[in-house]
Enzyme design. Structure first.
Site, short mmCIF file in Angstrom:
data_model
loop_
_atom_site.label_atom_id
_atom_site.label_comp_id
_atom_site.label_asym_id
_atom_site.label_seq_id
_atom_site.Cartn_x
_atom_site.Cartn_y
_atom_site.Cartn_z
N GLU A 1 -6.65 3.86 -5.70
CA GLU A 1 -8.03 3.89 -5.05
C GLU A 1 -8.64 5.36 -5.21
O GLU A 1 -8.37 6.03 -4.53
CB GLU A 1 -7.71 3.44 -3.46
CG GLU A 1 -8.95 3.20 -2.68
CD GLU A 1 -9.11 4.05 -1.30
OE1 GLU A 1 -10.00 3.36 -0.61
OE2 GLU A 1 -8.47 4.86 -0.99
N ASP B 1 -3.20 4.56 -2.12
CA ASP B 1 -4.35 5.34 -1.32
C ASP B 1 -5.11 6.38 -1.71
O ASP B 1 -4.24 7.24 -1.93
CB ASP B 1 -3.67 5.17 0.13
CG ASP B 1 -4.88 5.35 1.08
OD1 ASP B 1 -5.82 4.66 1.31
OD2 ASP B 1 -4.90 6.49 1.83
N HIS C 1 -11.52 -3.55 3.29
CA HIS C 1 -11.55 -3.34 4.81
C HIS C 1 -12.13 -1.86 5.14
O HIS C 1 -12.27 -1.80 6.35
CB HIS C 1 -10.00 -3.19 5.25
CG HIS C 1 -9.44 -2.00 4.61
ND1 HIS C 1 -9.03 -2.01 3.20
CD2 HIS C 1 -8.90 -0.84 5.13
CE1 HIS C 1 -8.38 -0.83 2.97
NE2 HIS C 1 -8.52 -0.25 4.19
N ASP C 2 -12.83 -1.39 3.95
CA ASP C 2 -13.63 -0.16 4.40
C ASP C 2 -15.01 -0.21 4.40
O ASP C 2 -15.72 0.60 4.38
CB ASP C 2 -13.17 0.93 3.35
CG ASP C 2 -11.77 1.32 3.57
OD1 ASP C 2 -11.04 1.32 5.00
OD2 ASP C 2 -10.98 1.72 2.78
N ASP D 1 0.66 -1.24 -0.13
CA ASP D 1 0.00 0.17 0.02
C ASP D 1 0.95 0.95 0.01
O ASP D 1 1.94 1.11 0.80
CB ASP D 1 -0.86 -0.17 1.29
CG ASP D 1 -2.28 0.43 0.97
OD1 ASP D 1 -2.18 1.39 0.62
OD2 ASP D 1 -3.26 -0.34 1.51
C1 NOJ Z 1 -8.55 4.48 2.26
C2 NOJ Z 1 -8.21 3.41 3.27
O1 NOJ Z 1 -8.70 2.08 2.45
C3 NOJ Z 1 -8.70 3.52 4.37
O2 NOJ Z 1 -8.88 2.50 5.17
C4 NOJ Z 1 -8.05 4.85 5.19
O3 NOJ Z 1 -8.71 4.97 6.35
C5 NOJ Z 1 -8.29 5.80 4.17
N1 NOJ Z 1 -7.86 5.93 2.89
C6 NOJ Z 1 -7.30 7.06 4.54
O4 NOJ Z 1 -5.88 6.64 4.29
#
Ligand code: NOJ
Length: 545
Positions: free
Chosen positions: A276, A212, A337-338, A110
């Site tokens: 992302e 990210d 994971h989000d 990441d």
């Molecule tokens: C996306 C990530 O997947 C998430 O878990 C994170 O809180 C935010 N970006 C900030 O980095």
């Protein structure tokens, strides 16, 4: 971001591993604990590699493992070139990288370019004084005349995106937590330092990065307010209150991505960049870059947010396929994971249909750890909440989808010898990887069969996609490569369904329904409730041979 030129892509065309491969996301805190602190670590990933080998995925993407105060569980990096002791050491990392490679899998890390931790030495310097040489490495602005924050921009986690620094009398901007100040990518020194981070890990041998929060990299230079979202209502996430037209997805981002791609492309072995960005399809396409000088794969999250209905999914696939730039390679995601887990969103029966969809669509699939055993969101008692997002918006907390991997029926599911950082699912004794491995009807067996079929059938990776049927309950499509034609038919409903038309005879290759016997379909097949099938269509000129 001046003067950047589109870089020609150095990839091996259709043979590139990431076009034909399956990516698996490891959330390291919850994969496997080996040092009895209740948190997963790098050695744990190494010891569990055989699970990934038996699943036959091609690459693992590991969420951040760098030094971090863990305000946002690693997405607040305080040293980009060091492993956080929670996860192990650099030796552990090198061992993991080496062993993963020896087992034939790629390693994707990441990369968090938008922000650092407030404990990063760069930010400590930056906030030390207005004259510090790193002041401009972050986004500092004066208060409005009334002393308030410079504008109305909101943090993704709720509240203002600006925090006042008493010592130096200015606000700094953070798209996420106050502990995650945004870097200023308009400063060339920041750009150079952050590109060096990529080189550091590429030189060590990593095969790519998941980048990210890329849509947040730049904000409007004039700091114009974001308009209020007229459709926002109680129950929606606080981060949807404003339309982020000025605080994200700014044109300058594409120059920065082209520079990242330039670094990736400068390496002899093809290195992959996945971006992302939660954006509408039309906006997302720009992240492939001019002449494909951007991300190889801008993550496509639209299966997560589209209503689970055949017509809606068919329309999504059509819209996405039609929007792809020439040569742009598609990709699909069911969870991460989000986001609430797919088996919770759709229920256990439709989660099997979703698995078949993900692994038979045109485009690289990314699996989220635990989805291959049908893990569900775990309810988190108030005193066990860890996600900072849950502080501002309890119903949107991300802990439920981050609970430890359920390996076996031993105490704490074989994840850890001590109480884990998040609670285990209550039903792990019945619901775990070991028991599913031995059960041909399990979700794990289905995932293994689907991945094996995908690897065997070029039609599923390189083949074309054509919609066959999108009715009330059935989505059917054909994947074709040369003469090889595969029909995928998915029943989203609870009843039996007939396929509308099926001219050539079909032979069943795989069903999500373990009770279904292998059989030839001389006529159009009936789908069982909640059943998905992959069938081979015999070309008409071969019939009867
Ligand atoms: C996306 C990530 O997947 C998430 O878990 C994170 O809180 C935010 N970006 C900030 O980095």
């Amino acid at each position: 971001m001046k003067g950047e030129v589109p870089v020609p892509s150095r990839d091996s065309g259709n043979n590139s591993w990431w076009r034909q491969g399956v990516i698996y996301q490891v959330y390291p805190r919850s994969f496997q604990d080996t040092n009895a602190d209740g948190i997963g670590d790098l050695e744990g990933i190494r010891r569990r590699l055989d699970h990934l080998v038996s699943l036959d995925v091609d690459a693992i993407w590991i969420s951040p493992i760098y030094s971090s105060p863990m305000a946002d569980f690693g997405y607040d990096v305080s040293d980009h070139r060091a492993i956080d002791p929670i996860f192990g050491t650099m030796e552990d990392f090198d061992r993991l990288l080496d062993e993963t490679h020896r087992k034939g899998l790629k390693v994707i890390l990441d990369y968090v370019p938008n922000h650092t931790s407030d404990q990063h030495p760069w930010f400590i310097e930056s906030r030390a004084s207005r004259r510090n040489s790193k002041r401009d490495w972050y986004v500092w602005r004066d208060a409005r005349a009334d002393g308030g924050p410079p504008n109305n921009w909101a943090s993704e986690f709720g509240g203002s995106a600006w925090t006042f620094d008493e010592a130096t009398g200015q606000f700094y901007y953070h798209a996420y937590l106050a502990e995650q100040p945004d870097l200023n990518w308009r400063n060339p020194e920041v750009v150079a330092a952050m590109l060096d981070v990529l080189r550091f890990w590429f030189d060590r041998g990593v095969d790519g990065f998941r980048v990210d929060a890329i849509h947040h990299l730049f904000e409007d230079e004039q700091l114009r307010d974001d308009p209020v979202n007229p459709d926002w209502q109680e129950g929606l996430s606080p981060n949807q209150r404003l339309l982020r037209v000025n605080s994200m997805d700014q044109p300058e981002v594409h120059g920065a991505i082209a520079l990242m791609r330039g670094v990736a492309t400068s390496y002899a072995n093809e290195r992959l960049l996945i971006g992302e960005a939660y954006l509408p399809i039309a906006r997302l396409m720009a992240y492939y870059g001019i002449a494909l000088s951007g991300f190889h794969l801008p993550f496509n999250f639209h299966l997560i947010s589209t209503p689970w209905q055949p017509k809606a999914i068919a329309a999504l696939i059509d819209e996405y396929e039609a929007a792809l730039p020439p040569g742009g390679w598609p990709n699909w995601v069911l969870g991460n994971h989000d986001r609430s887990r797919v088996a919770t969103r759709l229920g256990p029966a439709q989660a099997r249909i979703a698995a078949m969809l993900l692994l038979t669509l045109r485009g690289t699939p990314t699996l989220y750890q635990g989805d291959e055993i049908g893990m569900v969101d775990v309810p988190i008692p108030r005193h066990r909440i860890r996600d900072p997002f849950a502080t501002n918006a309890p119903t949107f907390g991300r802990d439920p989808e981050r609970t430890p991997m359920q390996w076996d029926a031993s105490p704490r599911a074989g994840f850890s010898p001590v109480e884990p950082w998040l609670p285990m699912a209550a039903d792990f004794k019945r619901h775990n990887a070991a028991s599913q491995f031995a059960d041909p009807r399990s979700m794990l067996s289905l995932y293994r069969a689907l991945i094996a079929l995908r690897h065997k059938e070029a039609a599923l990776t390189l083949g074309t996609y054509a919609l066959v049927q999108a009715s009330e309950n059935v989505l059917a499509y054909e994947r074709r490569h040369g003469e090889r034609r595969l029909l995928i038919a998915l029943n989203f409903g609870e009843g039996f369904e007939e396929l509308e038309s099926l001219s050539p005879p079909a032979k069943l290759l795989l069903s999500t329904d373990p009770t279904r016997e292998k059989e030839d379909f001389a006529r159009a097949p009936k789908l069982n409730p909640n059943e998905g099938i992959v069938a081979e269509l015999t070309p008409p000129n071969r019939v009867g041979r």
